[in-house]
Scaffold this active site. Structure first.
Site, mmCIF file in Angstrom:
data_model
loop_
_atom_site.group_PDB
_atom_site.id
_atom_site.type_symbol
_atom_site.label_atom_id
_atom_site.label_comp_id
_atom_site.label_asym_id
_atom_site.label_seq_id
_atom_site.Cartn_x
_atom_site.Cartn_y
_atom_site.Cartn_z
ATOM 1 N N LYS A 180 20.164 57.855 49.652
ATOM 2 C CA LYS A 180 21.510 58.338 49.467
ATOM 3 C C LYS A 180 21.880 57.886 47.582
ATOM 4 O O LYS A 180 21.683 56.408 47.706
ATOM 5 C CB LYS A 180 22.580 58.054 50.193
ATOM 6 C CG LYS A 180 23.829 58.834 50.062
ATOM 7 C CD LYS A 180 24.855 58.373 51.155
ATOM 8 C CE LYS A 180 26.079 59.173 50.952
ATOM 9 N NZ LYS A 180 27.138 58.755 52.243
ATOM 10 N N SER A 210 29.094 62.737 54.581
ATOM 11 C CA SER A 210 28.800 62.720 53.260
ATOM 12 C C SER A 210 27.308 62.760 52.724
ATOM 13 O O SER A 210 26.690 62.909 51.784
ATOM 14 C CB SER A 210 29.668 61.746 52.486
ATOM 15 O OG SER A 210 29.073 60.585 52.508
ATOM 16 N N SER A 235 29.637 59.518 58.100
ATOM 17 C CA SER A 235 28.830 60.135 56.833
ATOM 18 C C SER A 235 27.332 60.022 57.094
ATOM 19 O O SER A 235 26.625 60.558 56.671
ATOM 20 C CB SER A 235 29.122 59.558 55.594
ATOM 21 O OG SER A 235 30.119 60.146 55.189
HETATM 22 N N1 GLN Z 1 34.173 62.300 55.978
HETATM 23 C C1 GLN Z 1 34.898 61.333 55.806
HETATM 24 C C2 GLN Z 1 35.462 61.168 54.543
HETATM 25 O O1 GLN Z 1 35.650 62.062 53.909
HETATM 26 C C3 GLN Z 1 33.724 59.988 55.844
HETATM 27 C C4 GLN Z 1 33.140 59.974 54.770
HETATM 28 C C5 GLN Z 1 31.988 58.646 54.768
HETATM 29 O O2 GLN Z 1 31.674 58.363 56.147
HETATM 30 N N2 GLN Z 1 31.435 58.287 53.490
HETATM 31 O O3 GLN Z 1 36.111 60.166 53.985
#
Ligand code: GLN
Length: 482
Positions: A71, A146, A170
């Site tokens: 990532k 994400s 994410s």
């Molecule tokens: N979707 C969640 C957010 O927008 C989690 C994102 C993540 O785990 N990095 O914060």
């Protein structure tokens, strides 16, 4: 396409060369990328260098010659690390994150950097400054976020394994949306040194793969104490393979009513129904449990995560890193740089977090949120006195269409309702492929207590033996659609 163990066997019997394997995967990447855009960077020169270095190393390294995608919020020396943000568009880190160093030392080859929601803020990978990633099972749909790129590339077979980060879901949400396995380890198990901070008390790095044993192998390599991360735990790392294949008969499996009742779609429930038969066949005891404070998890998360983000992102000021927009005076330079360098979701989070932390509101929001967070953690602790594993859907809904939720942040935030409590508590959880609805993947989430990854993996492996989707791949779309 093969499991890591099969690849390792081929290498040790001299039936496979590193270059052959890398070329195989680079070809897959070339075929799939025009459709899914999982990668931001495939660093051909760096790959060449890594191949020549690996060829000099012993073949018994745990990840000898294994390509892995990373990532793009994890620092890679000499390979650009953008966080999918314009503000870091031209940033090349001078050092490797601890996980990257461990992966390389154990023989892995970093084959590319994957797309994400800018600074890991989002649930669909649509918040990338460089365009969204598409779901390989239906390119009109999102792969989740994400870590959408890291999930999509494993799903499409562009790489055998990858790593992502999980602050509120994410890793698990995109694993669920793309039909692969995603593990979020216990907070403190894997070093965060070199992971670009979003919400430091929640962030954790973890692996994606197609088989539980592959995920276990990556975890074995990346887990462990790191003096460079003050939140890293001195916990002694067990052998994550020792329990794989052992029976889970008689285990107690908790079903929290709060996570199975409200808001879970009919489609998801229908697919997950089959898992109940599997639990019966595995001989586990199903116990209904209640985690009442989970109701507040989403609100608590969006106070804590945004507060920490507003502080962490203060460093992007046009002076120390990346993008800078010149202006007459210093304040205007800050305003232009941050105003144009960050995307709108990131700015929304900074504003929300700054508000929550501001004088007079700190006690009302941040302090209160940390108290409720403790309640949630305690409820999990209590629950794990009664059960070995807690089960929920990974996502309440099927993978949705691109554009469907992007203009409604609250709807987007709701997709994480099942995964966020885990980060607030700090426990580990895994998302396993549980089936398909109209060719769209559905995942199931297993949670266990702090530092019990070996038991979590044992349970996931037992489940995988009854329901294995590792050889089911999406088909390459015929027409190019971007
Ligand atoms: N979707 C969640 C957010 O927008 C989690 C994102 C993540 O785990 N990095 O914060």
């Amino acid at each position: 396409m093969r499991t890591l163990k099969e690849l390792k066997d081929l290498y040790s019997k001299n039936e496979l060369k590193v270059r052959e394997l890398i070329d195989f995967y680079l070809k897959k990447i070339e075929e799939w990328e025009p459709f899914i855009h999982a990668f931001l960077i495939v660093p051909y020169n760096e790959i060449e260098k890594q191949i020549s270095e690996i060829e000099k190393k012993p073949k018994n390294l745990p990840l000898y010659g294994i390509p892995i995608a990373v990532k793009d919020n994890i620092l890679t020396k000499n390979i650009r690390t953008t966080c999918a943000s314009k503000i870091l568009e031209n940033f090349t880190p001078p050092y490797d994150a601890t996980v990257i160093r461990r992966l390389k030392d154990n023989g892995a080859i970093i084959i590319g950097k994957t797309n994400l929601d800018e600074f890991a803020m989002g649930s669909s990978t649509e918040n990338s400054a460089f365009g969204p990633t598409k779901n390989p099972w239906d390119i009109e749909r999102v792969p989740g976020g994400s870590s959408g790129g890291s999930a999509a590339c494993v799903s499409a077979g562009e790489v055998p394994v990858s790593i992502g980060s999980d602050t509120g879901g994410s890793i698990r949400l995109p694993a669920s949306f793309t039909g692969v396995i995603g593990l979020k380890p216990t907070y403190g198990l894997v070093s965060r040194y070199g992971l670009v901070a979003f919400a430091s008390s929640l962030d954790q790095i973890g692996p994606f793969g197609r088989r539980v044993e592959d995920v276990a192998l990556i975890l074995q390599v990346i887990a462990g104490y790191d003096p460079m991360d003050s939140t890293s735990s001195p916990y002694e790392i067990p052998n994550y393979f020792e329990n794989l294949g052992k029976s889970v008969k008689g285990w107690k499996v908790g079903f929290p009513e709060e996570l199975w009742q409200k808001g879970v779609s009919e489609e998801v429930l229908r697919v997950l129904d089959k898992s109940f038969d599997i639990f019966k066949d595995l001989g586990v005891e199903i116990i209904e449990i209640s985690l009442p404070s989970i109701e507040y998890a989403l609100s608590v998360y969006y106070i804590i995560a945004t507060s920490e983000a507003s502080s962490n992102l203060a460093r992007y000021d046009g002076v120390k890193y990346g993008y800078r927009e010149e202006a007459e005076d210093l304040i205007s330079m800050y305003k232009n740089t941050r105003g144009h360098g960050f995307g709108s979701e990131v700015k929304r989070r900074i504003i929300l977090g700054t508000y929550a932390l501001s004088a007079g509101y700190y006690d009302a929001y941040y302090l209160k949120a940390t108290k409720v967070r403790n309640l949630i953690r305690k409820e999990f602790e209590e629950a794990f006195k009664k059960v070995d594993i807690i089960v929920s859907p990974t996502s309440p809904i099927l993978p949705f269409k691109l554009g469907e939720k992007i203009s409604d942040p609250l709807q987007m935030y709701l997709t994480d309702i099942m995964t966020i409590p885990v980060n607030l508590a700090g426990i580990p959880a895994i998302s396993m492929p549980a089936g398909f609805y109209n060719n769209l993947p559905v995942g199931i989430q297993f949670m266990s207590t702090f530092f019990s990854e070996n038991r979590l993996l044992q349970f996931a492996y037992a489940y995988q033996e009854m329901m294995d989707f590792s050889s089911k791949y999406p088909t390459l779309p015929q027409k190019r659609r971007t």
